[in-house]
Write a protein that holds these residues in place. Structure first.
Motif, PDB file in Angstrom:
ATOM      1  N   PRO A 138       0.815  -1.213   0.000  1.00 29.62           N
ATOM      2  CA  PRO A 138       0.000   0.000   0.000  1.00 29.62           C
ATOM      3  C   PRO A 138       0.849   1.264   0.000  1.00 29.62           C
ATOM      4  O   PRO A 138       1.966   1.290   0.510  1.00 29.62           O
ATOM      5  CB  PRO A 138      -0.808  -0.114   1.289  1.00 29.62           C
ATOM      6  CG  PRO A 138       0.045  -0.942   2.185  1.00 29.62           C
ATOM      7  CD  PRO A 138       0.780  -1.899   1.286  1.00 29.62           C
ATOM      8  N   GLY A 139       0.286   2.319  -0.585  1.00 28.08           N
ATOM      9  CA  GLY A 139       0.968   3.603  -0.606  1.00 28.08           C
ATOM     10  C   GLY A 139       0.035   4.725  -0.202  1.00 28.08           C
ATOM     11  O   GLY A 139      -1.174   4.551  -0.080  1.00 28.08           O
ATOM     12  N   ALA A 169      -1.591   3.617   3.554  1.00 30.39           N
ATOM     13  CA  ALA A 169      -0.451   2.894   4.136  1.00 30.39           C
ATOM     14  C   ALA A 169      -0.554   2.788   5.654  1.00 30.39           C
ATOM     15  O   ALA A 169      -0.059   1.821   6.242  1.00 30.39           O
ATOM     16  CB  ALA A 169       0.858   3.557   3.735  1.00 30.39           C
ATOM     17  N   ASP A 208      -1.751  -3.315   5.613  1.00 25.07           N
ATOM     18  CA  ASP A 208      -0.434  -3.925   5.414  1.00 25.07           C
ATOM     19  C   ASP A 208      -0.331  -4.490   4.005  1.00 25.07           C
ATOM     20  O   ASP A 208      -1.315  -4.554   3.269  1.00 25.07           O
ATOM     21  CB  ASP A 208      -0.231  -5.069   6.410  1.00 25.07           C
ATOM     22  CG  ASP A 208       0.083  -4.582   7.815  1.00 25.07           C
ATOM     23  OD1 ASP A 208       0.801  -3.582   7.949  1.00 25.07           O
ATOM     24  OD2 ASP A 208      -0.404  -5.212   8.771  1.00 25.07           O
ATOM     25  N   THR A 209       0.868  -4.951   3.661  1.00 25.43           N
ATOM     26  CA  THR A 209       1.077  -5.659   2.402  1.00 25.43           C
ATOM     27  C   THR A 209       0.077  -6.810   2.319  1.00 25.43           C
ATOM     28  O   THR A 209      -0.126  -7.537   3.286  1.00 25.43           O
ATOM     29  CB  THR A 209       2.516  -6.171   2.321  1.00 25.43           C
ATOM     30  OG1 THR A 209       3.392  -5.049   2.358  1.00 25.43           O
ATOM     31  CG2 THR A 209       2.754  -6.975   1.064  1.00 25.43           C
ATOM     32  N   TRP A 213      -1.294   1.213  -4.954  1.00 23.28           N
ATOM     33  CA  TRP A 213      -0.622  -0.041  -4.607  1.00 23.28           C
ATOM     34  C   TRP A 213       0.558  -0.253  -5.544  1.00 23.28           C
ATOM     35  O   TRP A 213       0.450  -0.013  -6.739  1.00 23.28           O
ATOM     36  CB  TRP A 213      -1.569  -1.230  -4.766  1.00 23.28           C
ATOM     37  CG  TRP A 213      -2.742  -1.215  -3.856  1.00 23.28           C
ATOM     38  CD1 TRP A 213      -3.946  -0.607  -4.093  1.00 23.28           C
ATOM     39  CD2 TRP A 213      -2.841  -1.819  -2.578  1.00 23.28           C
ATOM     40  NE1 TRP A 213      -4.780  -0.815  -3.029  1.00 23.28           N
ATOM     41  CE2 TRP A 213      -4.135  -1.555  -2.086  1.00 23.28           C
ATOM     42  CE3 TRP A 213      -1.963  -2.568  -1.799  1.00 23.28           C
ATOM     43  CZ2 TRP A 213      -4.572  -2.006  -0.851  1.00 23.28           C
ATOM     44  CZ3 TRP A 213      -2.397  -3.022  -0.565  1.00 23.28           C
ATOM     45  CH2 TRP A 213      -3.685  -2.746  -0.098  1.00 23.28           C
TER      46      TRP A 213
END
Length: 161
Positions: free
Chosen positions: A16-17, A21, A25-26, A150
């Motif tokens: 995530p950005g 974020a 989480d990833t 993402w």
């Protein structure tokens, strides 16, 4: 390569950005692509992507999923008979679904994606692929709307028909 079809199945991690974020989480997902090859270098495709989002600091029984449907094109550059590099772009329609116990909310928004990667031929009609990409889903203008960005890193297999 003569005009023809291929199917692709990928597994990926979405990192995530920006605004999301701090909240997620990833997360992992799967992507399926059906592609029509116009020639050795150009193809057009339809794709579907599904991701289960790992949400931070929320109570149990909260599920967040992304489902994207997209259409795009790819430019492929053969480096040698076994290896090719590619770049592709996609326009998406994204759906985010949040479920918390008996309550559920779904939001649909447009999006876009871009990827770069490589293809490695392991058989006449089978390639392995690896890629990195960027996906952006555009939220509405409401006070609770948040765009999501993402970075995707993944790998998969391509079967040519």
């Amino acid at each position: 390569m003569l005009p023809g079809f291929s199917g692709e199945l990928d597994l990926f991690l979405g990192i995530p950005g920006d605004e999301i974020a701090d909240a997620v989480d990833t997360s992992g997902g799967v992507r399926g692509v059906f592609r029509f090859h116009l020639n050795q270098n150009l193809s057009v495709h339809g794709a579907a992507r599904f991701m289960v989002v790992n949400v931070k600091d929320l109570q149990e029984n909260v599920d967040v999923t992304y489902f994207d449907i997209g259409a795009g094109g790819r430019f492929t550059l053969p480096v040698n008979p076994m290896l090719s590099l590619f770049g592709e772009v996609e326009l998406l329609m994204s759906q985010v679904k949040v479920t918390a116990g008996p309550f559920s909310d779904t939001d649909r928004n447009p999006g876009a994606a871009a990827r770069v990667g490589g293809l490695y031929k392991i058989a006449v009609n089978l390639d392995l692929t690896a890629f990195a990409g960027f996906t952006k889903n555009f939220a509405g203008d409401g006070p609770d709307e948040v765009d999501s960005r993402w970075v995707d890193i993944g790998a998969g297999a391509v079967l040519y028909f």
